[in-house]
Design an enzyme around this catalytic site. Structure first.
Site, PDB file in Angstrom:
ATOM      1  CG  HIS A  97     116.500 -15.790  42.602  1.00  0.00           C
ATOM      2  ND1 HIS A  97     117.487 -16.103  43.506  1.00  0.00           N
ATOM      3  CD2 HIS A  97     116.080 -16.974  42.088  1.00  0.00           C
ATOM      4  CE1 HIS A  97     117.677 -17.404  43.531  1.00  0.00           C
ATOM      5  NE2 HIS A  97     116.824 -17.966  42.681  1.00  0.00           N
ATOM      6  CB  SER A 133     104.415  13.809  49.708  1.00  0.00           C
ATOM      7  OG  SER A 133     105.322  14.873  49.880  1.00  0.00           O
ATOM      8  CE  LYS A 137     106.044   9.602  46.697  1.00  0.00           C
ATOM      9  NZ  LYS A 137     107.069   9.676  47.728  1.00  0.00           N
ATOM     10  CD  GLU A 193     105.600   3.003  52.927  1.00  0.00           C
ATOM     11  OE1 GLU A 193     106.729   3.304  52.540  1.00  0.00           O
ATOM     12  OE2 GLU A 193     104.698   3.850  53.112  1.00  0.00           O
TER      13      GLU A 193
END
Ligand code: ARG
Length: 496
Positions: free
Chosen positions: A158, A279, A285, A292
């Protein structure tokens, strides 16, 4: 004869240009042209062997096919939009030598059996490619799981801390899962590697062809016997697409884990910079773009599978143009899965682990609570439910006091037990420490689960399993290679 388009004599108009673009398959057929030429060569050799065409005709056609291949490789193969697909384009090329001889190429075949044959060859080549990439990936997973077999990490259910596992066991689970996909592909290979050639448009031909012969020349292990089945079915593509989907689904699960594990909140791993992006605005970043994209691409391959399933749904028996997009879907799916496997392997090999942080999480968030409950069951004459109630109370108390489980005092524990269960318990500090220790927790799993001995045991059969599958693939490649040699020799003999 005035028309130069040899294929549209029944029609009065040229094909509308927009319609040509709409129904054409040239974009995906570009990767089939080499295969299509091979199929045409095998067919030509067979027509000659069967006495359907003369040797000089066969020689001329084979010469033109050779030129077509050379022109294609040099980027000089002319293709008109009205040609629609690779089969028309190739035949047209051959007909440049004259309709009388070049026009014999399409004797006893159709584009319907040809496209299915081309796709079967393309699919088997892709299966071999994917298998090799997958096995390399699985070998790396196996090696890494051996390297990290003794490093505890929290496992999740979970999305919440659940029980202790190890980095090695986590990786090993993926190795075992991907090995199932290897078997799925190897198994599908047997159904893919059958020839449709000679099924013609639908019901074979009255021309005296030899289907077994072309099948053998092209490295197939046999033929799809029923010609209607041969031109109507794309189940062989769907099997591979569905395995690709399963591979991508697992990769996306792994990507999701790694994205999470690399965040500041987790701090379990550090992703290799070469697989991360920046970024343009926020200077600090470091973004996990490759992971992804793997996650997103899994959605795409799932979509391609569903699209193909929907595309064949409710089709009548026989070829329909609806079958054409399935070819494109397969091409897109393999273009996704192949780099995804390799990139994930690169990322895993370059990961840095923060084992201290994982230990910290295990201790601070009661990840060994189940271990304590099991210790009590085994040593203190408590039923599991009693023990579950007691440890639940202990966690609640420790959390309130901002303590670890091992820092509760034996006195406190026996008071809590008396309170909630009316039952006394004598547990020493040492027992408490051992029952909640992360390393001991994995060792206690014995021969099953995440213990180092268990990982070693699994690897003992996994590694030979990997080797065996590699041999299977070598066997496939050897058979294809010797068919290729037979084919080449037959071609040379006919050419003289
Ligand atoms: N371009 C077609 C395809 O990819 C080849 C078969 C065409 N057959 C036909 N009868 N239109 O599926």
């Amino acid at each position: 004869m005035t028309k130069t388009n040899y294929f549209r004599h029944r029609l009065d108009e040229e094909l509308d240009e927009m319609a040509a673009g709409y129904i054409g398959s040239w974009a995906e057929d570009k990767r089939l042209i080499d295969i299509d030429i091979r199929v045409n060569e095998a067919h030509t050799l067979m027509l000659y062997k069967q006495g359907v065409i003369r040797r000089n005709d066969a020689k001329k056609i084979l010469e033109m096919l050779k030129l077509a291949r050379e022109d294609w490789r040099k980027g000089k193969f002319e293709f008109d939009r009205e040609d629609i697909d690779v089969h028309i384009a190739t035949e047209k090329y051959v007909i440049k030598s004259g309709l009388d001889i070049g026009g014999k190429l399409h004797t006893g075949k159709s584009r319907n059996d040809q496209v299915a044959t081309d796709m079967r060859i393309y699919t088997r080549e892709q299966i071999v490619d994917i298998l090799e990439l997958l096995l390399d990936f699985i070998s790396s997973l196996a090696e890494l799981s051996n390297e990290y077999k003794g490093d505890p990490m929290p496992g999740y259910t979970h999305g919440q801390h659940a029980q202790v596992t190890t980095v090695g066991y986590y990786l090993l689970g993926y190795a075992q899962g991907f090995l199932r996909d290897v078997d799925r592909l190897l198994n599908a290979y047997d159904r893919v590697n059958l020839s449709s050639l000679g099924a013609c448009a639908l019901v074979g031909t009255s021309i005296n062809i030899d289907r077994e012969y072309t099948a053998d020349m092209l490295g197939f292990d046999g033929i799809i016997e029923n010609s209607m089945d041969a031109v109507s079915s794309r189940d062989f593509v769907m099997e591979v697409l569905s395995t690709v989907t399963l591979i991508m689904t697992k990769l996306s699960r792994m990507a999701e884990d790694l994205i999470d594990f690399s965040t500041y909140e987790y701090r379990f791993i550090r992703l290799p910079d070469r697989y991360c992006d920046i970024s343009s605005v926020m200077p600090q970043k470091k973004n996990p773009d490759v992971l992804e994209m793997i996650r997103a691409s899994a959605g795409k391959t799932n979509g391609l599978l569903i699209e193909s399933a929907m595309g064949t749904l409710r089709l009548s028996t026989g070829y329909s143009k609806d079958l054409q997009p399935i070819k494109k879907n397969l091409c897109e799916a393999v273009d996704i899965v192949k780099p995804s496997i390799t990139l994930m392997e690169g990322i895993l090999k370059g990961l840095e682990y923060n084992f201290d942080r994982m230990r910290e999480v295990i201790e601070e968030n009661y990840v060994t609570a189940t271990d304590l409950a099991e210790f009590i069951v085994q040593n203190k004459d408590f039923s599991f439910r009693e023990s579950h109630i007691l440890v639940g109370e202990l966690v609640k108390t420790a959390e309130k006091q901002k303590k670890k489980l091992k820092d509760l005092s034996p006195d406190e524990i026996s008071k809590i037990s008396a309170n909630v269960l009316g039952k006394d318990i004598v547990i020493s500090k040492k027992e408490l420490e051992e029952a909640t220790d992360a390393l001991l927790s994995i060792e206690r799993r014995g021969v099953t689960g995440p213990s180092p001995v268990s990982i070693e045991r699994i690897l003992k059969s996994l590694n030979p399993g990997i080797k065996k599958r590699r041999e299977d693939i070598e066997g496939i490649k050897d058979r294809l290679k010797s068919a290729e040699e037979r084919f080449q020799k037959t071609k040379d003999d006919v050419m003289g």
